[in-house]
Design an enzyme around this catalytic site. Sequence first.
Site, PDB file in Angstrom:
ATOM      1  CE1 TYR A   1       4.030  19.163  10.240  1.00 16.99           C
ATOM      2  CE2 TYR A   1       3.244  17.764   8.446  1.00 16.99           C
ATOM      3  CZ  TYR A   1       4.278  18.236   9.233  1.00 16.99           C
ATOM      4  OH  TYR A   1       5.544  17.783   9.025  1.00 16.99           O
TER       5      TYR A   1
ATOM      6  CG  ASN B   1     -13.342  23.234  10.383  1.00 18.33           C
ATOM      7  OD1 ASN B   1     -12.218  22.816  10.658  1.00 18.33           O
ATOM      8  ND2 ASN B   1     -14.135  22.625   9.517  1.00 18.33           N
TER       9      ASN B   1
ATOM     10  CB  ALA C   1      -9.382  24.356   4.874  1.00 19.29           C
ATOM     11  CB  ALA C   2      -8.213  19.435   2.593  1.00 20.08           C
TER      12      ALA C   2
ATOM     13  CB  THR D   1      -2.107  15.386  -2.571  1.00 21.02           C
ATOM     14  OG1 THR D   1      -1.489  14.148  -2.218  1.00 21.02           O
ATOM     15  CG2 THR D   1      -3.405  15.051  -3.265  1.00 21.02           C
TER      16      THR D   1
ATOM     17  CE1 TYR E   1      -6.001  14.740   0.621  1.00 24.07           C
ATOM     18  CE2 TYR E   1      -4.274  13.178   0.046  1.00 24.07           C
ATOM     19  CZ  TYR E   1      -4.665  14.452   0.403  1.00 24.07           C
ATOM     20  OH  TYR E   1      -3.724  15.433   0.534  1.00 24.07           O
TER      21      TYR E   1
ATOM     22  CB  ILE F   1       6.054  -2.403   8.355  1.00 21.55           C
ATOM     23  CG1 ILE F   1       7.257  -1.774   9.071  1.00 21.55           C
ATOM     24  CG2 ILE F   1       6.199  -2.318   6.837  1.00 21.55           C
ATOM     25  CD1 ILE F   1       8.605  -2.406   8.708  1.00 21.55           C
TER      26      ILE F   1
HETATM   27  N1  UDP Z   1       2.962   3.391   7.199  1.00 23.93           N
HETATM   28  C1  UDP Z   1       3.330   2.268   7.943  1.00 23.93           C
HETATM   29  N2  UDP Z   1       3.030   2.241   9.281  1.00 23.93           N
HETATM   30  C2  UDP Z   1       2.381   3.274   9.912  1.00 23.93           C
HETATM   31  C3  UDP Z   1       2.031   4.418   9.142  1.00 23.93           C
HETATM   32  C4  UDP Z   1       2.346   4.440   7.802  1.00 23.93           C
HETATM   33  O1  UDP Z   1       3.895   1.305   7.413  1.00 23.93           O
HETATM   34  O2  UDP Z   1       2.128   3.172  11.118  1.00 23.93           O
HETATM   35  C5  UDP Z   1       3.318   3.440   5.762  1.00 23.93           C
HETATM   36  C6  UDP Z   1       2.107   3.649   4.850  1.00 23.93           C
HETATM   37  O3  UDP Z   1       1.539   2.407   4.494  1.00 23.93           O
HETATM   38  C7  UDP Z   1       2.751   4.374   3.666  1.00 23.93           C
HETATM   39  C8  UDP Z   1       3.904   5.175   4.277  1.00 23.93           C
HETATM   40  O4  UDP Z   1       4.118   4.582   5.563  1.00 23.93           O
HETATM   41  O5  UDP Z   1       3.296   3.448   2.766  1.00 23.93           O
HETATM   42  C9  UDP Z   1       3.600   6.644   4.444  1.00 23.93           C
HETATM   43  O6  UDP Z   1       2.339   6.753   5.075  1.00 23.93           O
HETATM   44  P1  UDP Z   1       1.760   8.119   5.639  1.00 23.93           P
HETATM   45  O7  UDP Z   1       0.433   7.812   6.279  1.00 23.93           O
HETATM   46  O8  UDP Z   1       2.782   8.784   6.498  1.00 23.93           O
HETATM   47  O9  UDP Z   1       1.581   9.031   4.357  1.00 23.93           O
HETATM   48  P2  UDP Z   1       0.763   8.808   2.961  1.00 23.93           P
HETATM   49  O10 UDP Z   1       1.801   8.380   1.971  1.00 23.93           O
HETATM   50  O11 UDP Z   1      -0.322   7.817   3.201  1.00 23.93           O
HETATM   51  O12 UDP Z   1       0.225  10.173   2.657  1.00 23.93           O
END
Ligand code: UDP
Length: 330
Positions: free
Chosen positions: A11, A32, A74-75, A117, A141, A207
């Site tokens: 991405y 990969n 790459a991760a 990150t 992670y 959510i």
């Molecule tokens: N989230 C959610 N519903 C979903 C996907 C994500 O409520 O279907 C929430 C998730 O718990 C986090 C926020 O959205 O608080 C961002 O999540 P995402 O996976 O996009 O990125 P992250 O912050 O984990 O890298």
Amino acid sequence: MNVLVCGGAGYIGSHTVYELIERGYNVVVVDNLANGHKEAVHKNAKLYLGDLRDSEFTDRVFNENDIDAVMDFAAFSIVEGSMADPLKYYDNNIYSMLKLLESMNKAGVKKIVFSSTAAVYGEPKKGIISETDKTEPTNPYGETKLAIEKMLKWADNAYGIKYVALRYFNAAGAHISGKIGEAHSPETHLIPIVLQTAMGKREKMFIFGDDYPTEDGTCIRDYIHVTDLADAHIKALKKLIETEQSGIYNLGNGKGFSVKQIIETAKKVTGKDFKVEIQPRRAGDPSALIASSKKAEKELVWKPKFDSLEKIIETAWLWHKNNPNGYNNI
Ligand code: UDP
């Protein structure tokens, strides 16, 4: 200048390859295809399919190309996935960087821009996070990315490999052309899931937790456009070349949006209504992550161009609308 982009079919990597090529760089991509897509790689980039943990493969890439600098995307990057299978993350993320640095050192390549990150910070003690704040990841992670930052520091100390680590907050949006965008399988990220629900690909969305200590009870994140991240990589590379100085930078918009605010904005941008249900919290999620990007703004002379949530979601919507099945359409 010849830049090796590891993870250039993913991405953020694929968007950075587009920006590099547009600005006249020669690009070699290594991927990969564990999560990447061949179709996302710009046609003017030279693509090698292989794994960074395979030194013979990586050494061959360096031998066949006169590489000046490396960008490493790459991760594996899914918080929940790392909680379920941490060793997979340690192997793929840390071991592949170790092998990449060995190959760089053999080839005499001494510059790398690395995708770190916001997850290195864990559950922050205050609202807006600076680079000097405590790093205490709440998931494997984030631990792997922090371990790599430390590996880079010692590699700089011992071998003079200069690095910039960019701690992104939540990458979002898609290329303005609508040609490339976010496509994970399975998709776990909030904005793609919201937009897939808006277009009727999902019957409803969830959510994850509405009992966080935030105003509306849902998690807050700082969403930053993927092309702004790409721009920061190129500026970081320029700075590495000019100053020969390593550094760590946050990259975000400096504004936090809750999960509920993302859903409301997406409903406005798409003009669609859809079903949303509350579920329990997801493992490993901190309640709020918002960046101070002042250091990057000053030292990299970088400023996000996609500075509103609407603009970010509009670009993502264009990609999803045109490519409802991601790259499987192409
Ligand atoms: N989230 C959610 N519903 C979903 C996907 C994500 O409520 O279907 C929430 C998730 O718990 C986090 C926020 O959205 O608080 C961002 O999540 P995402 O996976 O996009 O990125 P992250 O912050 O984990 O890298």
